[in-house]
Design a protein around this motif. Structure first.
Motif, PDB file in Angstrom:
ATOM      1  N   TYR A 130       0.683  -0.744   0.192  1.00  0.00           N
ATOM      2  CA  TYR A 130      -0.226  -0.229   0.281  1.00  0.00           C
ATOM      3  C   TYR A 130       0.492   1.199  -0.088  1.00  0.00           C
ATOM      4  O   TYR A 130       0.704   2.527  -0.599  1.00  0.00           O
ATOM      5  CB  TYR A 130      -1.152  -0.115   1.200  1.00  0.00           C
ATOM      6  CG  TYR A 130      -1.637   1.671   1.580  1.00  0.00           C
ATOM      7  CD1 TYR A 130      -2.625   1.493   0.237  1.00  0.00           C
ATOM      8  CD2 TYR A 130      -1.562   2.047   2.891  1.00  0.00           C
ATOM      9  CE1 TYR A 130      -3.901   2.525   0.472  1.00  0.00           C
ATOM     10  CE2 TYR A 130      -2.437   3.640   2.382  1.00  0.00           C
ATOM     11  CZ  TYR A 130      -3.223   3.299   1.376  1.00  0.00           C
ATOM     12  OH  TYR A 130      -4.163   4.671   1.723  1.00  0.00           O
ATOM     13  N   ILE A 131       2.111   1.138   0.748  1.00  0.00           N
ATOM     14  CA  ILE A 131       3.142   2.275   1.025  1.00  0.00           C
ATOM     15  C   ILE A 131       3.662   2.866  -0.524  1.00  0.00           C
ATOM     16  O   ILE A 131       3.630   3.911  -0.775  1.00  0.00           O
ATOM     17  CB  ILE A 131       4.066   1.951   1.892  1.00  0.00           C
ATOM     18  CG1 ILE A 131       3.391   2.389   3.606  1.00  0.00           C
ATOM     19  CG2 ILE A 131       4.750   3.200   2.135  1.00  0.00           C
ATOM     20  CD1 ILE A 131       3.619   2.104   4.497  1.00  0.00           C
TER      21      ILE A 131
ATOM     22  N   LYS B 184       2.758   1.707  -3.353  1.00  0.00           N
ATOM     23  CA  LYS B 184       1.494   2.556  -4.732  1.00  0.00           C
ATOM     24  C   LYS B 184       1.171   4.004  -4.242  1.00  0.00           C
ATOM     25  O   LYS B 184       1.671   4.846  -5.374  1.00  0.00           O
ATOM     26  CB  LYS B 184       0.632   1.807  -4.319  1.00  0.00           C
ATOM     27  CG  LYS B 184       0.101   0.261  -4.594  1.00  0.00           C
ATOM     28  CD  LYS B 184      -1.396  -0.655  -4.434  1.00  0.00           C
ATOM     29  CE  LYS B 184      -0.823  -1.914  -5.359  1.00  0.00           C
ATOM     30  NZ  LYS B 184      -2.272  -2.447  -4.658  1.00  0.00           N
ATOM     31  N   LEU B 185       1.810   4.452  -3.218  1.00  0.00           N
ATOM     32  CA  LEU B 185       1.273   5.972  -2.484  1.00  0.00           C
ATOM     33  C   LEU B 185       2.653   6.284  -3.062  1.00  0.00           C
ATOM     34  O   LEU B 185       2.227   7.246  -3.743  1.00  0.00           O
ATOM     35  CB  LEU B 185       1.296   6.117  -0.828  1.00  0.00           C
ATOM     36  CG  LEU B 185      -0.124   5.342  -0.383  1.00  0.00           C
ATOM     37  CD1 LEU B 185      -0.428   5.985   0.707  1.00  0.00           C
ATOM     38  CD2 LEU B 185      -1.322   6.307  -0.980  1.00  0.00           C
TER      39      LEU B 185
ATOM     40  N   ASP C 189       3.651   9.870  -5.962  1.00  0.00           N
ATOM     41  CA  ASP C 189       3.993  10.489  -5.737  1.00  0.00           C
ATOM     42  C   ASP C 189       5.724  10.974  -4.981  1.00  0.00           C
ATOM     43  O   ASP C 189       5.227  10.255  -3.533  1.00  0.00           O
ATOM     44  CB  ASP C 189       3.250  12.144  -4.179  1.00  0.00           C
ATOM     45  CG  ASP C 189       4.815  13.002  -4.514  1.00  0.00           C
ATOM     46  OD1 ASP C 189       5.696  13.597  -4.573  1.00  0.00           O
ATOM     47  OD2 ASP C 189       3.466  14.275  -4.644  1.00  0.00           O
TER      48      ASP C 189
ATOM     49  N   ASP D 126       5.548  11.987  -1.553  1.00  0.00           N
ATOM     50  CA  ASP D 126       4.631  12.264  -0.116  1.00  0.00           C
ATOM     51  C   ASP D 126       4.875  12.115   0.807  1.00  0.00           C
ATOM     52  O   ASP D 126       4.850  11.687   1.143  1.00  0.00           O
ATOM     53  CB  ASP D 126       3.449  11.516  -0.969  1.00  0.00           C
ATOM     54  CG  ASP D 126       2.093  11.799  -0.508  1.00  0.00           C
ATOM     55  OD1 ASP D 126       1.787  12.534   0.583  1.00  0.00           O
ATOM     56  OD2 ASP D 126       1.280  10.942  -0.969  1.00  0.00           O
TER      57      ASP D 126
ATOM     58  N   SER E 150       2.451  12.742   3.289  1.00  0.00           N
ATOM     59  CA  SER E 150       1.891  12.247   4.175  1.00  0.00           C
ATOM     60  C   SER E 150       1.781  10.511   4.447  1.00  0.00           C
ATOM     61  O   SER E 150       1.426   9.939   5.528  1.00  0.00           O
ATOM     62  CB  SER E 150       0.352  11.683   3.501  1.00  0.00           C
ATOM     63  OG  SER E 150       0.656  10.774   1.747  1.00  0.00           O
ATOM     64  N   VAL E 151       2.639  10.007   3.604  1.00  0.00           N
ATOM     65  CA  VAL E 151       3.056   8.580   3.899  1.00  0.00           C
ATOM     66  C   VAL E 151       3.693   8.160   4.986  1.00  0.00           C
ATOM     67  O   VAL E 151       3.405   7.056   5.780  1.00  0.00           O
ATOM     68  CB  VAL E 151       4.418   8.113   2.839  1.00  0.00           C
ATOM     69  CG1 VAL E 151       5.230   6.654   2.998  1.00  0.00           C
ATOM     70  CG2 VAL E 151       3.657   7.785   1.372  1.00  0.00           C
TER      71      VAL E 151
ATOM     72  N   GLU F 177       1.268   7.737   7.623  1.00  0.00           N
ATOM     73  CA  GLU F 177       0.675   5.936   7.211  1.00  0.00           C
ATOM     74  C   GLU F 177       2.038   4.700   7.910  1.00  0.00           C
ATOM     75  O   GLU F 177       1.456   4.208   8.634  1.00  0.00           O
ATOM     76  CB  GLU F 177       0.890   6.180   5.820  1.00  0.00           C
ATOM     77  CG  GLU F 177      -0.109   6.605   5.075  1.00  0.00           C
ATOM     78  CD  GLU F 177      -1.947   5.831   5.755  1.00  0.00           C
ATOM     79  OE1 GLU F 177      -1.904   4.636   6.261  1.00  0.00           O
ATOM     80  OE2 GLU F 177      -2.449   6.654   5.241  1.00  0.00           O
TER      81      GLU F 177
END
Length: 802
Positions: A320-321, A323-324, A328, A331, A333-334, A337
């Motif tokens: 999932y990480i 893919k984020l 970008d 990013d 925001s990771v 997470e």
């Protein structure tokens, strides 16, 4: 006209290749190791050797004097065997920047599919010290470069290194049929060739600087796409893994004093965090091509957190990480997470089961390289040998690539030394085949094991996940099996010599036992007759019995019971006596004279059959056959240094040394001697009572000694070390405690006077566990046997006679 002729002649001479005995292509660790080993060996140091490197070695030359502030990203794990080879055979370890070498004693490997499926190898748990050491490639290269410069300054035939020079072409000067004929039946009586001889089958190497070399032996240390291998027509087989290795230098939140190497097996490939000095560490992350590109592009502030996540989180979270970040790579925001998911893991579990968190990525340290497995069908062809990546490439999960290359160098050197010693052509396959026979099988097994491990752990197929998890858990619970695996690597000897065997094989040649510092052959206190004769009046009863009492009142052998045990199995044993507190040179001269005198007597009265245990009935004396007597030397402590000096520096007319076995000899000096010399310097009055040999046993003096006193290639050098944890009442308790903080190696093991690392010389046979300096010569063994039997109802774990 004459000017024109002279010009043509000069031009023709310029195009003629220079003849060299050995040309090495490649200036990496394997190539430089071979060059240094060739020049360090007494048998091969007069060979004309040239190393050709296509890139610049300027950074290597500069590293010793001005190392970069941060670690480079090419870091390797060195096994004890590789370190020993660099110390003893090459001598380059003396130039290693040890401040940038990190020794570790534990490895923890675990499965991403089941965090409880893990295995831990802890060397310190059984007293073996260390498993491996992390060292930068450039540190190794710089140490080898420095060693080559040292050898060049003292040798008659210096090594030649050409960097920034590429190999443009390799060609054979003769037809294949002629070359094969020359190789099959070399004329060993032929005169030495001259430059430009067209009938030579030596390969010609055309260089980018316009020069050409013609080599008796061409060694390819030139990597996976080896021009030397292609010239020799050797097929290399293997496959690409469709994986890339990403390397980087990182900083942990603080220094991890646990000295652990961590490895997690992900389905995309294993991720390893390996310790360096202070808070530094290095990572090797095997990953898919897409993920490897992502890892290089990820924001430097995000990368440390991504490594932390990969070492702890489940793979569904990792995907999932990823893919984020694909959307970008910057990013931030990771980070939230990752932090949220890590918060679900108990803090106590994070501290005990996982590595320390990574806090920083060293700028510019990220890089990637393709992963592959390849193995050449053979390592040799007429006039060609392959070493290192030219012969094999391996998956980095076991960290064995450089170690395999060093093993290649060791095997090739052994073959070349044997060939030179026998007067053979070093480029002949008759010489080179021995290298291939010794090196190829072990490499093949290791390549196969690493390949299978990669395939087993690169799948999430449920039945296989359960099987591999069960295997790891089972092995981790079998402490005895793990300890045996570690001991097989570290050569720790616990109870091999605890009891006497029913039968021993007698050594082939006579044995000379050589005592250490302050030693002796036998101490005999006054005979009882001497005491009685001092009385003014002797009663007649006493006078009739004095002959029976002529033995010493007290007698003490240095080699207590060992001589008798050897003689009982048929060995000829000589007990040497040298000045107890003399210098190494004085003791060596005395030892040489003792063996000369003993062998002179043996030549007169003994036959070959009575001296040599060969099964032969040869009744001739050595004098009649005009032969030197071959002997084995066995030396304790400083006696090993006497023997090494005698072998290297003194002439032996009556005898020939076949082997030297040293037992806890301070080959690299004793920290206890360092302490004494420091004490004497502080209190000059002590100089009057300090033996003159003590300063010779310091670590600084032994570094110079080892440079000047070189091994004889015709002699086999063997060694044992010893270590123990002293009780408060042990005679070596104080000295052991003095030594420990002074031992530079992170392995502080010692026998009370000599460290385990200092005892290693030649082929290291192992470390005798829980044995002190006097146990080795049987002084304390008799008393210990009585105590152990009385208190614990068992024999001690060491018997010097066994």
């Amino acid at each position: 006209m004459w000017k024109a002729v002279r010009a043509l002649t000069t031009s023709a001479a310029a195009t003629q290749p220079r003849l060299r005995d050995v040309v090495i292509i490649g200036g990496g660790p394997a190539g430089l190791s071979l060059l240094a080993a060739l020049k360090a060996s007494r048998l091969t140091r007069d060979l004309q050797c040239t190393l050709v490197e296509g890139g610049s070695l300027a950074s290597v030359r500069d590293f010793a004097s001005d190392p970069p502030p941060e670690y480079t990203n090419r870091v390797v794990s060195l096994t004890p065997k590789t370190i020993e080879f660099m110390q003893e055979k090459i001598g380059s370890w003396a130039y290693i920047n040890e401040d940038r070498v990190k020794v570790y004693d534990s490895i923890v490997a675990y499965d991403s599919q089941d965090s409880d499926s893990r295995i831990c190898f802890d060397a310190s748990a059984i007293g073996t010290g260390t498993l491996a050491a992390m060292c930068e490639n450039i540190n190794i290269q710089a140490s080898l470069w420095e060693k080559i410069q040292e050898l060049n300054s003292t040798g008659d035939v210096p090594a030649e290194v050409l960097d920034n020079v590429k190999v443009e072409k390799i060609e054979s000067p003769v037809a294949p049929s002629a070359s094969e004929a020359l190789d099959e039946s070399p004329d060993l009586l032929a005169v030495d060739p001259a430059d430009g001889m067209s009938e030579l089958d030596w390969p010609i190497i055309q260089l980018s600087n316009g020069e050409s070399l013609q080599a008796r032996l061409l060694v390819g240390a030139d990597g996976y796409n080896s021009p030397a291998r292609k010239f020799a027509g050797i097929q290399s087989r293997g496959w690409m893994y469709d994986r890339f290795g990403v390397v980087a230098t990182i900083k942990l939140c603080y220094e991890d004093y646990r000295s652990i190497g961590w490895q997690r097996f992900l389905t995309t490939g294993p991720l390893a965090i390996l310790p360096l000095r202070d808070d530094n560490a290095t990572i090797v992350w095997s990953s898919t091509p897409e993920l490897s590109q992502l890892l290089l592009k990820v924001d430097p502030d995000i990368f440390p957190h991504l490594v932390n996540a990969a070492m702890t989180l489940e793979e569904v979270d990792l995907n999932y990480i990823y893919k984020l970040l694909e959307v970008d790579p910057s990013d931030k925001s990771v980070l939230g997470e990752i932090e949220w998911r890590l918060s679900k893991i108990k803090l106590s579990e994070l501290d005990s089961k996982y590595p320390l968190p990574v806090r920083e990525l060293v700028e510019g340290s990220r890089a990637r390289f393709p992963l592959k497995m390849s193995h050449a069908d053979t390592y040799v062809a007429p006039r060609v040998a392959l070493i290192g990546d030219a012969a094999h490439t391996i998956h980095p999960l076991a960290g064995q690539g450089l170690n395999m290359g060093q093993t290649d160098v060791a095997h090739l050197m052994a073959a070349l030394e044997k060939g030179v010693n026998r007067g053979m052509d070093i480029g002949s396959t008759l010489v080179l085949e021995e290298y291939f026979a010794n090196a190829w099988p072990g490499n093949h097994v290791l390549l196969g094991v690493c390949d299978k491990l990669h395939k087993i752990f690169s799948t999430d197929f449920t039945p296989l996940v359960y099987l591999r998890g069960f295997g790891m858990k089972t092995l981790n619970t079998l402490g005895v099996v793990k300890d045996l695996m570690i001991k097989s690597v570290k050569l720790v000897i616990t109870d091999k010599f605890s009891t006497l065997r029913a039968e021993y094989k007698s050594p082939r040649y006579p044995i000379v036992l050589c005592h250490g510092f302050s030693g002796f052959d036998k101490l005999a206190f006054p005979k009882l007759t001497d005491v009685l004769n001092k009385q003014k009046k002797l009663e007649s009863a006493v006078e009739t019995t004095v002959d029976k009492l002529s033995a010493p009142l007290v007698s003490l052998d240095y080699w207590m019971g060992i001589r008798e045990a050897l003689e009982n199995i048929g060995s000829t044993v000589l007990i040497a006596k040298v000045p107890a507190f003399g210098t190494i040179k004085e003791r060596a001269v005395s030892l040489n004279g003792f063996i000369e005198r003993q062998c002179k007597q043996l030549r007169k009265k003994e036959s070959k059959a009575s001296i040599y245990d060969t099964g032969s009935a040869d009744a001739r004396s050595f004098k009649s056959v005009n032969e030197r007597i071959k002997v084995n030397l066995v030396a304790h402590s400083m006696g090993g240094l006497d023997c090494r000096y005698m072998i290297s520096k003194l002439e032996h007319r009556m005898f020939e040394v076949v082997s030297l076995t040293t037992i806890s000899t301070p080959h690299h000096g004793s920290e206890c001697a360092d302490f004494i010399v420091q004490l004497v310097n502080q209190f000059p009055a002590l100089k009057a009572v300090c033996p003159k040999s003590i300063p010779e046993l310091t670590t600084s003096h032994m570094r110079q000694f080892n440079k000047e006193v070189l091994d004889d290639p015709s002699v086999t050098y063997l060694s044992y070390g010893a270590s123990f944890e002293p009780h408060w009442f042990n005679v070596f308790k104080i000295t052991s405690d003095i030594m420990k903080p002074r031992i530079k190696s992170e392995n502080h093991k010692n026998d009370g006077l000599v460290s385990v690392e200092s005892a290693k010389w030649g082929h290291y046979l192992g470390t005798l566990d829980q044995v002190d300096h006097l146990d080795l010569i049987n002084w304390t063994n008799k008393a210990r046997t009585m105590v152990d039997k009385a208190m614990f109802a068992h024999d001690p774990k060491f018997n010097a006679i066994a």
